[in-house]
Design an enzyme around this catalytic site. Sequence first.
Site, PDB file in Angstrom:
ATOM      1  N   LYS A 127      45.178  33.990  38.373  1.00 18.38           N
ATOM      2  CA  LYS A 127      43.864  33.353  37.500  1.00 18.38           C
ATOM      3  C   LYS A 127      43.578  32.000  38.156  1.00 18.38           C
ATOM      4  CE  LYS A 127      45.685  35.142  32.890  1.00 18.38           C
ATOM      5  NZ  LYS A 127      46.328  34.682  31.843  1.00 18.38           N
ATOM      6  N   TYR A 157      39.239  41.376  28.986  1.00 16.32           N
ATOM      7  CA  TYR A 157      39.709  41.009  27.610  1.00 16.32           C
ATOM      8  C   TYR A 157      39.178  41.387  26.386  1.00 16.32           C
ATOM      9  CZ  TYR A 157      42.506  37.714  30.649  1.00 16.32           C
ATOM     10  OH  TYR A 157      43.678  37.256  31.624  1.00 16.32           O
ATOM     11  N   ASN A 177      48.290  29.728  32.281  1.00 17.80           N
ATOM     12  CA  ASN A 177      49.528  30.470  32.812  1.00 17.80           C
ATOM     13  C   ASN A 177      49.418  31.222  34.020  1.00 17.80           C
ATOM     14  OD1 ASN A 177      48.224  32.591  31.741  1.00 17.80           O
ATOM     15  ND2 ASN A 177      49.510  32.989  29.954  1.00 17.80           N
ATOM     16  N   HIS A 180      47.993  37.080  35.752  1.00 16.86           N
ATOM     17  CA  HIS A 180      47.704  38.285  34.650  1.00 16.86           C
ATOM     18  C   HIS A 180      48.361  39.278  35.167  1.00 16.86           C
ATOM     19  CE1 HIS A 180      45.896  41.201  32.108  1.00 16.86           C
ATOM     20  NE2 HIS A 180      45.790  41.824  33.367  1.00 16.86           N
ATOM     21  N   GLU A 203      42.336  48.345  33.730  1.00 11.04           N
ATOM     22  CA  GLU A 203      42.106  47.085  34.468  1.00 11.04           C
ATOM     23  C   GLU A 203      41.838  47.328  35.974  1.00 11.04           C
ATOM     24  OE1 GLU A 203      45.494  44.710  33.247  1.00 11.04           O
ATOM     25  OE2 GLU A 203      44.645  44.634  31.380  1.00 11.04           O
TER      26      GLU A 203
END
Length: 156
Positions: free
Chosen positions: A12, A52, A115, A118, A129
């Site tokens: 990310k 998302y 975080n 992904h 995805e």
Amino acid sequence: MQVEQRTFIAVKPDGVKRGLVGEIIKRFETKGFKLIGLKMLNVTQELAEQHYGEHKGKPFYNRLIEYIQSGPIVAMVWKGYDVIHSARQMMGSTKPLEAQVGTIRADFALVKEYNVVHGSDSVESAEREINIYFKPEELCDDYENMAEKVIERLDD
Ligand code: IDP
Ligand code: MG
């Protein structure tokens, strides 16, 4: 049971900014998975919403869409034995404080809002995805890698 799987993993924007791309790739490489897709890109609003979509309506949705567009990501497809579950284990829980020590999120992140990585959570989301971020011709599966030897030699 489906042993050979593909999964979508992304470093990310916070992970890219912090210089964690190599570290994250290294963990999947040294574990024994096969890298079959890799690109750096800026996520557009449309891509973010597609990726998302399952979180639409949740309180953190808008911030999540903003976060994933806050800088380039490194998008990857990894292949190998039970890679979807294994990668989730290697990433650790969404909330870094709850992630097991030694996982990527426990080692490199402080909060769920940043975080660093992904990873797809099921066969269906992995395929969905991968198709959002990669065209079939962008995947390079046509080379020999140890990950395939492992699967050839499995007893069960
Ligand atoms: P996952 O990334 O571990 O699969 P998801 O529940 O699918 O976790 O959530 C997607 C991403 O949305 C998380 O990785 C995290 O960055 C963010 N997120 C999840 N829950 C929250 C929250 O409660 N507040 C803010 N961001 C969140
Ligand atoms: Mg998720």
